[in-house]
Design a protein around this motif. Structure first.
Motif, PDB file in Angstrom:
ATOM      1  N   THR A   1     164.669 117.931 114.333  1.00  0.00           N
ATOM      2  CA  THR A   1     163.261 117.798 113.947  1.00  0.00           C
ATOM      3  C   THR A   1     162.331 118.560 114.887  1.00  0.00           C
ATOM      4  O   THR A   1     161.140 118.293 114.950  1.00  0.00           O
ATOM      5  N   GLY A   2     162.899 119.520 115.600  1.00  0.00           N
ATOM      6  CA  GLY A   2     162.056 120.336 116.469  1.00  0.00           C
ATOM      7  C   GLY A   2     161.297 121.374 115.673  1.00  0.00           C
ATOM      8  O   GLY A   2     161.467 122.585 115.839  1.00  0.00           O
ATOM      9  N   PHE A   3     160.441 120.914 114.794  1.00  0.00           N
ATOM     10  CA  PHE A   3     159.702 121.839 113.923  1.00  0.00           C
ATOM     11  C   PHE A   3     158.471 122.384 114.637  1.00  0.00           C
ATOM     12  O   PHE A   3     157.764 121.656 115.331  1.00  0.00           O
ATOM     13  N   GLN A   4     158.221 123.660 114.434  1.00  0.00           N
ATOM     14  CA  GLN A   4     156.958 124.223 114.907  1.00  0.00           C
ATOM     15  C   GLN A   4     155.853 123.802 113.932  1.00  0.00           C
ATOM     16  O   GLN A   4     156.093 123.700 112.738  1.00  0.00           O
ATOM     17  N   PRO A   5     154.665 123.563 114.438  1.00  0.00           N
ATOM     18  CA  PRO A   5     153.590 123.133 113.544  1.00  0.00           C
ATOM     19  C   PRO A   5     153.229 124.212 112.520  1.00  0.00           C
ATOM     20  O   PRO A   5     153.312 125.408 112.819  1.00  0.00           O
ATOM     21  N   ILE A   6     152.884 123.757 111.337  1.00  0.00           N
ATOM     22  CA  ILE A   6     152.318 124.665 110.316  1.00  0.00           C
ATOM     23  C   ILE A   6     151.022 124.018 109.844  1.00  0.00           C
ATOM     24  O   ILE A   6     151.048 122.994 109.159  1.00  0.00           O
ATOM     25  N   GLU A   7     149.921 124.574 110.242  1.00  0.00           N
ATOM     26  CA  GLU A   7     148.631 123.957 109.910  1.00  0.00           C
ATOM     27  C   GLU A   7     148.185 124.447 108.530  1.00  0.00           C
ATOM     28  O   GLU A   7     147.329 125.317 108.419  1.00  0.00           O
ATOM     29  N   ARG A   8     148.804 123.936 107.517  1.00  0.00           N
ATOM     30  CA  ARG A   8     148.459 124.364 106.157  1.00  0.00           C
ATOM     31  C   ARG A   8     148.463 123.165 105.221  1.00  0.00           C
ATOM     32  O   ARG A   8     149.088 122.152 105.503  1.00  0.00           O
ATOM     33  N   GLU A   9     147.789 123.329 104.092  1.00  0.00           N
ATOM     34  CA  GLU A   9     147.858 122.323 103.031  1.00  0.00           C
ATOM     35  C   GLU A   9     148.310 123.005 101.746  1.00  0.00           C
ATOM     36  O   GLU A   9     147.792 124.069 101.397  1.00  0.00           O
ATOM     37  N   TYR A  10     149.287 122.405 101.098  1.00  0.00           N
ATOM     38  CA  TYR A  10     149.811 122.989  99.868  1.00  0.00           C
ATOM     39  C   TYR A  10     149.909 121.926  98.778  1.00  0.00           C
ATOM     40  O   TYR A  10     150.343 120.799  99.041  1.00  0.00           O
ATOM     41  N   PRO A  11     149.578 122.304  97.546  1.00  0.00           N
ATOM     42  CA  PRO A  11     149.981 121.437  96.429  1.00  0.00           C
ATOM     43  C   PRO A  11     151.470 121.658  96.132  1.00  0.00           C
ATOM     44  O   PRO A  11     151.996 122.755  96.349  1.00  0.00           O
ATOM     45  N   TYR A  12     152.107 120.602  95.673  1.00  0.00           N
ATOM     46  CA  TYR A  12     153.536 120.677  95.363  1.00  0.00           C
ATOM     47  C   TYR A  12     153.737 120.277  93.909  1.00  0.00           C
ATOM     48  O   TYR A  12     153.208 119.257  93.456  1.00  0.00           O
ATOM     49  N   HIS A  13     154.500 121.075  93.168  1.00  0.00           N
ATOM     50  CA  HIS A  13     154.868 120.676  91.807  1.00  0.00           C
ATOM     51  C   HIS A  13     156.326 120.239  91.800  1.00  0.00           C
ATOM     52  O   HIS A  13     157.208 121.014  92.145  1.00  0.00           O
ATOM     53  N   ALA A  14     156.537 118.980  91.412  1.00  0.00           N
ATOM     54  CA  ALA A  14     157.904 118.484  91.239  1.00  0.00           C
ATOM     55  C   ALA A  14     158.336 118.813  89.817  1.00  0.00           C
ATOM     56  O   ALA A  14     157.827 118.237  88.867  1.00  0.00           O
ATOM     57  N   PRO A  15     159.254 119.766  89.644  1.00  0.00           N
ATOM     58  CA  PRO A  15     159.646 120.177  88.289  1.00  0.00           C
ATOM     59  C   PRO A  15     160.236 119.004  87.500  1.00  0.00           C
ATOM     60  O   PRO A  15     160.783 118.069  88.084  1.00  0.00           O
ATOM     61  N   CYS A  16     160.113 119.104  86.189  1.00  0.00           N
ATOM     62  CA  CYS A  16     160.660 118.028  85.357  1.00  0.00           C
ATOM     63  C   CYS A  16     162.145 117.833  85.638  1.00  0.00           C
ATOM     64  O   CYS A  16     162.637 116.713  85.671  1.00  0.00           O
ATOM     65  N   GLN A  17     162.853 118.941  85.850  1.00  0.00           N
ATOM     66  CA  GLN A  17     164.298 118.830  86.114  1.00  0.00           C
ATOM     67  C   GLN A  17     164.546 118.094  87.416  1.00  0.00           C
ATOM     68  O   GLN A  17     165.545 117.398  87.584  1.00  0.00           O
ATOM     69  N   LEU A  18     163.648 118.275  88.366  1.00  0.00           N
ATOM     70  CA  LEU A  18     163.809 117.584  89.646  1.00  0.00           C
ATOM     71  C   LEU A  18     163.521 116.100  89.486  1.00  0.00           C
ATOM     72  O   LEU A  18     164.201 115.253  90.070  1.00  0.00           O
ATOM     73  N   LYS A  19     162.534 115.787  88.658  1.00  0.00           N
ATOM     74  CA  LYS A  19     162.229 114.368  88.441  1.00  0.00           C
ATOM     75  C   LYS A  19     163.446 113.648  87.867  1.00  0.00           C
ATOM     76  O   LYS A  19     163.644 112.458  88.107  1.00  0.00           O
ATOM     77  N   ALA A  20     164.251 114.395  87.099  1.00  0.00           N
ATOM     78  CA  ALA A  20     165.423 113.772  86.491  1.00  0.00           C
ATOM     79  C   ALA A  20     166.450 113.327  87.527  1.00  0.00           C
ATOM     80  O   ALA A  20     167.313 112.509  87.236  1.00  0.00           O
ATOM     81  N   HIS A  21     166.388 113.880  88.735  1.00  0.00           N
ATOM     82  CA  HIS A  21     167.356 113.493  89.766  1.00  0.00           C
ATOM     83  C   HIS A  21     167.197 112.036  90.189  1.00  0.00           C
ATOM     84  O   HIS A  21     168.177 111.388  90.531  1.00  0.00           O
ATOM     85  N   GLY A  22     165.966 111.558  90.216  1.00  0.00           N
ATOM     86  CA  GLY A  22     165.758 110.174  90.641  1.00  0.00           C
ATOM     87  C   GLY A  22     165.919 109.971  92.130  1.00  0.00           C
ATOM     88  O   GLY A  22     166.202 108.861  92.580  1.00  0.00           O
ATOM     89  N   PHE A  23     165.750 111.020  92.904  1.00  0.00           N
ATOM     90  CA  PHE A  23     165.901 110.863  94.359  1.00  0.00           C
ATOM     91  C   PHE A  23     164.549 110.856  95.074  1.00  0.00           C
ATOM     92  O   PHE A  23     164.474 111.063  96.281  1.00  0.00           O
ATOM     93  N   GLY A  24     163.509 110.580  94.333  1.00  0.00           N
ATOM     94  CA  GLY A  24     162.191 110.544  94.959  1.00  0.00           C
ATOM     95  C   GLY A  24     161.625 111.941  95.102  1.00  0.00           C
ATOM     96  O   GLY A  24     161.841 112.793  94.240  1.00  0.00           O
ATOM     97  N   ARG A  25     160.906 112.174  96.182  1.00  0.00           N
ATOM     98  CA  ARG A  25     160.319 113.499  96.413  1.00  0.00           C
ATOM     99  C   ARG A  25     160.725 113.963  97.810  1.00  0.00           C
ATOM    100  O   ARG A  25     159.906 113.994  98.733  1.00  0.00           O
ATOM    101  N   PRO A  26     162.006 114.329  97.987  1.00  0.00           N
ATOM    102  CA  PRO A  26     162.466 114.715  99.322  1.00  0.00           C
ATOM    103  C   PRO A  26     161.697 115.905  99.894  1.00  0.00           C
ATOM    104  O   PRO A  26     161.592 116.026 101.122  1.00  0.00           O
ATOM    105  N   VAL A  27     161.161 116.755  99.032  1.00  0.00           N
ATOM    106  CA  VAL A  27     160.371 117.876  99.545  1.00  0.00           C
ATOM    107  C   VAL A  27     159.214 117.336 100.391  1.00  0.00           C
ATOM    108  O   VAL A  27     158.999 117.766 101.526  1.00  0.00           O
ATOM    109  N   LEU A  28     158.495 116.365  99.816  1.00  0.00           N
ATOM    110  CA  LEU A  28     157.351 115.816 100.543  1.00  0.00           C
ATOM    111  C   LEU A  28     157.817 115.047 101.775  1.00  0.00           C
ATOM    112  O   LEU A  28     157.170 115.096 102.825  1.00  0.00           O
ATOM    113  N   ASP A  29     158.939 114.355 101.644  1.00  0.00           N
ATOM    114  CA  ASP A  29     159.446 113.582 102.782  1.00  0.00           C
ATOM    115  C   ASP A  29     159.827 114.519 103.933  1.00  0.00           C
ATOM    116  O   ASP A  29     159.472 114.282 105.084  1.00  0.00           O
TER     117      ASP A  29
END
Lengths: 443, 537, 444
Positions: free
Chosen positions: A317-345
């Protein structure tokens, strides 16, 4: 009641290959649970924008009771279903509405055959590979308004459908060269191995995504393996060409089953390919055998996998900071996985980075749906709520996991689109050599 | 115009009565059919839909088995519109007596029933839902038969034959026989009462044919004579989907829950056998449902977890011959499952013939033999010709038992107009036509259900009932109160058949339906319960 | 089903609050938790009952005068009723928080502030429902003070609304009402229109103009004009205001058959509000079991595609619904159970299915099964085990899955959902009422 009447056949031969799944476990049978409440109809993004599609319940569980078993569906309206699967998700009663409709589409194809255009769209794997040596020429064609209009006239492939450009080389080719030039040390511990499933798009259109994925996985300390593989089969499946889809599927299951048996995770950057491997092979195509199940159990979407590693305490988790804000689209196919929103996590672990989810069911492209001339306008209308929110936020860049959705979002909004792996790699400070690639956060 | 004098008054609008009325019309006899409710609402409408090959009776009742296979072939010939040739299978499981199949095969051969032995693999290839543990399987010429279509077919054919006469060939529905008019030891007519209006009239007839099924004893009793009918209640359960496309019989001595019949959109599982003393005893007990589902599950694993849509019971009128029975003119002895009683011979009462017992499969034969006796009394010697010529296709009914028929029509624009019942694909123009068909008579929503399958799908009329009520209000110009009451009656009627099946998804469905009726519509706020309803618990 | 976990998962990365269920109580629980500053995840197998319900908020339909007073009185006498478990304050605050958040997302819900009585709302069959609160369009139908006539507007060719029948039944109850039918300006398509199709048409001002023109000639002597509840989806408030202004009469909506437009509008807006605040909203996959360590639930497992996926949290709000939504399951053999934690239900006590239902569907006061088949809870809304003790320290049950009331007949389903959602979150996060920020956090 439909599919269970027909044994599943190997494409090459005619011997029933796979034991029937018990009736009650089959998607078609879930129509039994439909209460006609029409929640699916209310949520369907396609029915919302065209009078040609009466909604998922009408062509799905409602028609299913009246379909002659073992015969092609007489209901052509189902062709307007984009297979985005929102209906299945919103149903409170467990009806596999999208799966029923996709199987009904296959019945029509069985009877009427596949149109040349749909055959073409079902085989992007082939075009991707065959086109690679001719990338400059083809890319010119893809960008030429005139040629696209001609293609629309001749093949009914929409001139507005966002076609990618060929990279001019394949990801697999790069990986072979890469291993020769920088051989990785042998890894004997299976728990440190991971299989990368790149999919067709990464292989021929966007190899940089694969390079980034490999870089991230290796940064985490995993030994990456990229076995021979083919198209996930989803384009063929959504076009109702189940023969081809099953052929692709069996190929992949065969290639991946050994890894799965050894408990090696299979990871892919295209959320839609992963949907096919994890779910559709069994629930839609009916390939419900032990190997298919084993592969499904060990297959992860890339960001799902990173979050899993984090939960196990294995993600650096040694991430360098990224001072940005982005909208995220969870594709319908991704919603079908049922694993939540790991991208956002996962992205929430990067200091300074703010990502928020756009409230949209589907971008409209739905795989190959939005490339069809007669459906392009529907696809654009379906994507409109997404575009509105991107515009309202004034966002110049949108995060999205699936390639066709990214191309569609760019086409609809003019915004740049990125795969979340690009941000993860950037936060790890990883770079790749690729002339075509510009990192989302500049140096 | 209702005739006041005919040659023969047939009592009972079930399969036998309708077939008899048609038979009489073919023989040139002026006939009137009287039915206390609507056509095919008694035993004929409350059956499983199986056109027997006779296999089920081959061992225990060879006479009936032989009749079944003969009549099976005849009905396929004369009423193809009512029949879906699903074929049938007899399958044995390890729980069934091992010596039974061999006896059964011999008995079928003796009765003239064509059977084909299948390997268990062949049986499962034909019906993949069957259990892998099949010990024996045979193919038989069973079929699915829609009794509503069949009965309507007979009645319309009768009407067509009598089209030029105002005095005969009619159906008097919703009329109950309340008195048999006698004169010098002879029945000369009957007094009938309109069950809706209470109006009464006397219809004179040279002969009354009592084909009232479970009510036959009561009808005969109106003239003071005794016909003992053993009333045997059997329960059936309709599943939401077909599960199989072939009729499945359990290959064992006849028992509860032996039959699975694919009918239209559903699979009907049957049946039980419980003695009752009421001809209208249509109640269903939970144990019967469990028993039926359990037996079916032994043949089709998983069906018990499927969605059961509706349960109903019918009352079989089994004939119990008296010790000294001079009147059994059929002469087939006690093994016979049906009997024609010539009361002129048995009770010295002319002008009355009773036909009782039997099966839907043999309804034409029962009619033929009963009409033979009637004609004998009338002095008519025209022979029966009902086996020879196909019935005309009934105009009104639409072959609903053909599964994808409606979907295909809808898809091809042949079902225009609003779709009112989304489960069974019933449109507004169809409802309007059905309402028009009743002329000046009042129309209940349940009439539309029987005519069109309105409300018979999985949602059990949760959505279509209020739409149909609205249409009835608009088209028929019934008052708002009358229509609201009709809606409430329909809700009650639908609930009766689903109450024994309320668990899992069907319970959820009825929750949704109840929510619509109570909250969205406020139906319970508009219709106050009757005093009797208040007491019910 | 619950799994007792050998290794501790307490330090797993998870959320503060996990809400299971996307009905009214689940969505509102998520709202409360977000407003309290918690990290929230919402998981549901499909949308909840608001998508099939008429859309109004029944708190205590039978109250003749002050509704809140009636509930307080009832709860005092019935300590096992969910209102008593949640407490009076939770009911009052839950209602107010709901009214505030809905106003913030652009969907006003109204009630009779003047006297606190129930409104008298009109159904599509012309019956009168007494209800405390409703979306503004539906609340506009309150017939209490109407002195003139009501006009009901039907849409020719649409199968779901029969204004003549409704008007007839209203007149039979002494309410002056009449009906007209107007033409839809759009030509009919090959398929019947769903309520959502019409609502999207009403979103367009051009479409509304064509409707208004047809209604205007009929408004003499009319005090209110009623339409089926399809007046707009994304632009509902604008459509309602515009119609009222142009027709120059108060325009109201009458709920029609499912899917419920009022429920859909609410669900869509709340989802967007939650997403913008970082809530992970995941609809489509069932939670299959709870992960239990000692007396705490550390998370749940979801039957995701391919494999089971765990989600960890400090507090779990169980809002999976009752018999309709599958929060409580029933079987042919008469078994009644809660599937995620295998919690016992309050009843029925007799094995088998005897006694679940009466012989008539519309039996007064409804069927016993609806009252019995629910969870028993303590005064913190924690479900009780068979011994009558709280089964888990950090699991709270809300809404339809609670025993002791019949959601179809008692006229309090939404009130209980709102009260228990408020109570559960405030207990879990140990908030006092001052912590509740109400609708200060507004906008989409």
């Amino acid at each position: 009641m439909t599919d269970h009447d027909q044994p599943v056949y190997d494409l090459s031969g005619h011997t029933p290959l796979i034991e029937q799944a018990p009736l009650a476990r089959q998607a078609a049978f879930s129509a039994d649970h439909c209460l006609k409440c029409n929640i699916c109809t209310a949520a369907c993004p396609v029915a919302a924008v065209t009078p040609l599609f009466p909604g998922p319940k009408t062509v799905g569980p409602q028609a299913q009771r009246l379909r002659e078993p073992g015969q092609p569906s007489p209901d052509h309206a189902v062709d307007y279903c984009s297979s985005c699967g929102i209906c299945t998700l919103v149903c409170p009663h467990g009806v596999k509405v999208m799966e029923i409709n996709t199987q009904a589409k296959a019945r029509i194809v069985e009877r009427d055959g596949l149109s040349l255009r749909n055959w073409f769209l079902s085989r992007n794997e082939l075009w991707g590979r065959l086109g690679t040596p001719f990338a400059p020429l083809l890319n010119f064609g893809v960008r030429s308004r005139l040629l696209r209009l001609l293609a629309e006239k001749l093949f009914k492939v929409s001139a507005r459908g966002p076609l990618p450009g060929w990279a001019g080389y394949t990801f697999r080719g790069w990986w072979q060269r890469e291993q020769k030039q920088h051989p990785r040390p042998a890894q004997h511990d299976d728990s440190q191995r991971v299989v990368f499933f790149h999919g067709c798009s990464t292989n021929t259109y966007e190899p940089f995504i694969g390079k980034l994925a490999v870089a991230v996985l290796e940064h985490i300390g995993l030994h990456v393996e990229i076995p021979p593989q083919t198209c996930c089969g989803l384009p063929a499946q959504s076009n109702g060409d189940f023969d081809a889809a099953r052929c692709y599927a069996r190929h992949n299951i065969e290639a991946l089953a050994d890894y799965a048996r050894r408990g090696i995770p299979i990871v892919g950057t295209s959320a839609s390919c992963m949907t096919a491997i994890k779910g559709d092979y069994r629930h839609v195509l009916g390939l419900d055998d032990d190997d298919a199940q084993l592969v499904a159990v060990h297959t992860y979407d890339f960001m799902e996998f990173l979050w899993k590693l984090h939960q196990e305490g294995r993600l650096p988790t040694g991430f360098q900071p990224i001072e940005r804000e982005y909208p995220y689209h969870a594709p319908c196919q991704l919603k079908a996985h049922g694993f939540g929103r790991p991208v956002l996590d996962v992205l929430s672990l990067i200091p300074g980075l703010k990502a928020w989810e756009i409230d949209a069911d589907c971008c409209g492209i739905a795989g190959t749906y939005g490339y069809k001339a007669e459906k392009r306008a529907i696809a654009e209308l379906v994507g409109w709520p997404l575009a509105e929110q991107v515009h309202a936020a004034g966002a110049g860049t949108v995060i999205c996991d699936t390639e066709t959705c990214r191309w569609q979002i760019t086409a609809l909004t003019g915004a740049n689109t990125i795969h979340p792996v690009e941000l993860v790699a950037a936060a790890y400070g990883l770079t790749i050599t690729d002339k075509a690639y510009t990192p989302p956060v500049g140096e | 115009m209702t005739p006041t004098a005919v040659d023969v008054l047939v009592v009972g609008g079930g399969a036998t009565g309708a077939a008899a009325a048609y038979d009489l019309a073919r023989r040139g006899v002026r006939v009137l059919l009287v039915e206390q409710s609507d056509l095919s609402t008694g035993t004929s409408g409350r059956y499983h839909g199986l056109l027997h090959s006779g296999g089920r009776y081959a061992v225990g009742d060879p006479g009936t088995a032989a009749e079944c296979i003969t009549e099976n072939r005849i009905l396929r010939h004369i009423a193809p519109f009512a029949i879906e040739d699903t074929g049938g299978l007899f399958v044995a499981t390890p729980d069934d007596p091992a010596d039974h199949p061999a006896r059964w095969v011999d008995a079928c051969r003796a009765a003239g029933i064509d059977i084909d032995a299948l390997t268990p693999a062949q049986a499962r290839a034909q019906e993949p839902a069957l259990t892998p543990h099949i010990t024996a399987a045979y193919r038989v010429p069973d079929a699915a038969c829609d009794s509503f279509d069949l009965v309507h077919g007979f009645v319309e054919a009768m009407r067509a034959l009598c089209a030029h006469s105002t005095l005969c060939g009619d159906l008097l529905a919703y009329h109950r026989v309340i008195r048999l008019v006698t004169n010098d030891n002879s029945v000369v007519g009957a007094e009938v009462e309109n069950v809706r209006t209470g109006d009464r009239q006397v219809i004179h007839a040279a002969c009354v044919l009592n084909a009232a099924g479970p009510w036959a004893g009561m009808v005969a009793g109106l003239s003071g004579i005794t016909v003992k009918v053993k009333l045997d209640r059997g329960t059936m359960v309709a599943m939401n989907t077909r599960w199989v496309n072939t009729i499945i019989n359990r290959l064992r001595p006849a028992d509860d829950g032996d039959i699975i019949v694919p009918v239209g959109t559903v699979a009907v599982l049957g049946t039980t056998s419980v003695t009752t003393n009421r001809p209208g005893d249509h109640h269903v007990e939970n144990w019967e449902v469990s028993k039926i589902l359990g037996e079916a599950d032994a043949v089709i694993p998983g069906i018990r977890q499927g969605r059961a849509l509706r349960a109903w019971a019918g009352v079989r009128p089994l004939y119990e011959p008296p010790d000294i029975d001079h009147g059994d003119t059929s002469g087939h002895g006690v093994q016979r499952r049906f009997a024609v009683i010539d009361h002129r011979v048995r009770d010295q009462l002319g002008g009355l013939v009773t036909v009782v017992g039997g099966k839907l499969t043999t309804c034409r034969l029962m009619a033929e033999e009963a009409v033979n006796v009637v004609c004998d009394q009338l002095g008519v010697d025209t022979p029966c010709t009902t086996a020879a010529e196909p019935l005309p296709l009934p105009a009104f009914r639409q072959q609903y038992h053909r599964l994808d028929h409606r979907l295909r029509k809808l898809e091809h624009g042949q079902l225009p107009g609003q779709l009112i019942c989304e489960c069974e694909l019933v449109t507004r123009p169809q409802i309007e036509a059905a309402i028009a068909g009743y002329g000046d008579h009042p129309v209940a929503l349940d009439d539309l259900r029987r005519d069109l399958r309105l409300g018979m799908g999985p949602c059990q009329s949760g959505f279509c009932s209020v739409r149909a009520a609205g249409i009835l209000h608009e088209v028929k110009e019934h008052s708002n109160l009358k229509v609201t009451r009709a809606l409430k009656d329909f809700v009650d009627e639908r609930f009766r058949g689903v109450k024994p099946l309320l668990w899992g998804h069907q319970l959820r469905q009825l929750y949704l339906d109840e929510l619509i009726y109570r909250r969205t519509l406020g139906l319970d706020r508009l219709i106050a319960p009757t005093p009797e309803e208040r007491l019910d618990s | 089903m619950t799994a007792n976990i050998a290794s501790p998962h307490g330090n797993q990365p998870g959320t503060d609050v996990l809400v299971i269920g996307a009905g009214l109580s689940g969505l509102m629980a998520a709202v409360h938790a977000v407003q309290a500053g918690a990290r929230v995840r919402l998981i549901a197998e499909g949308w909840g009952q608001q998508l099939i319900a008429p859309g109004w908020i029944s708190v205590c339909d039978r109250a003749d005068d002050d509704v809140i007073a009636e509930v307080r009185g009832y709860a005092a006498l019935h300590p096992d009723h969910p209102y008593a478990k949640a407490g009076d304050d939770a009911m009052v605050h839950g209602l107010e928080a709901f009214q505030a958040i809905t106003a913030a997302i652009g969907l006003s819900y109204d009630r009779r502030r003047r006297d606190g009585h129930n409104m008298r709302l009109i159904t599509m069959l012309g019956a009168i429902q007494r209800v405390m609160m409703a979306p503004r369009g539906i609340a506009n139908s309150d017939w209490t003070d109407v002195t003139e006539s009501i006009l009901l507007v039907g849409l020719r060719g649409w199968r779901d609304f029969y204004p003549e029948l409704a008007a007839g039944n209203l007149r039979s109850q002494g309410i002056e009402a009449r009906a007209i039918r107007i033409d839809l300006p759009e030509p009919p398509g090959p398929w019947d229109r769903w309520p959502t199709d019409l609502a999207r048409l009403f979103d367009s001002s051009a479409f509304r103009a064509a409707i208004i023109k047809q209604v205007q000639p009929h408004i003499r002597g009319v005090e209110k004009v009623g339409f089926p509840a399809v007046l707009g989806l994304d632009h509902h408030t604008e459509a309602l205001t515009n119609l009222s202004e142009q027709i120059e009469r108060l325009v109201f909506e009458i709920p029609t058959l499912p899917p419920s437009l009022p429920g859909l509008r609410l669900s869509n807006r709340l989802r967007r509000w939650l997403l913008r605040r970082g809530v992970r909203v995941q609809i489509g996959h069932p939670v299959t079991r709870g992960l239990v360590e000692g007396d705490r639930c550390v998370g749940v497992e979801v039957q995701a595609l391919g494999h089971v996926t765990p989600f960890y949290a400090d507090h779990v709000i169980l809002a999976t619904g009752g018999l309709y939504s599958g929060g409580i399951q029933t079987s042919e053999t008469g078994r009644v159970w809660e599937p995620i934690f295998d919690l016992p239900t309050a009843g029925p006590d007799v094995p088998g299915r005897e006694g679940w239902y009466y012989d008539r569907l519309l039996k007064e006061r409804g069927h016993p099964i609806h009252r019995q088949a629910g969870l028993r809870v303590d005064h913190d809304l924690r479900p009780l085990n068979a011994a009558g003790e709280p089964a888990l320290a950090n699991v709270y049950a809300t809404g339809h899955m609670l025993a002791g009331f019949n959601p179809l007949t008692d006229g309090c389903a939404e009130g209980i959902a709102l009260a228990t959602a408020y109570k559960a979150v405030h207990t879990a996060l140990e908030l006092d009422d001052k912590n509740h920020r109400g609708a200060t956090d507004t906008g989409l």
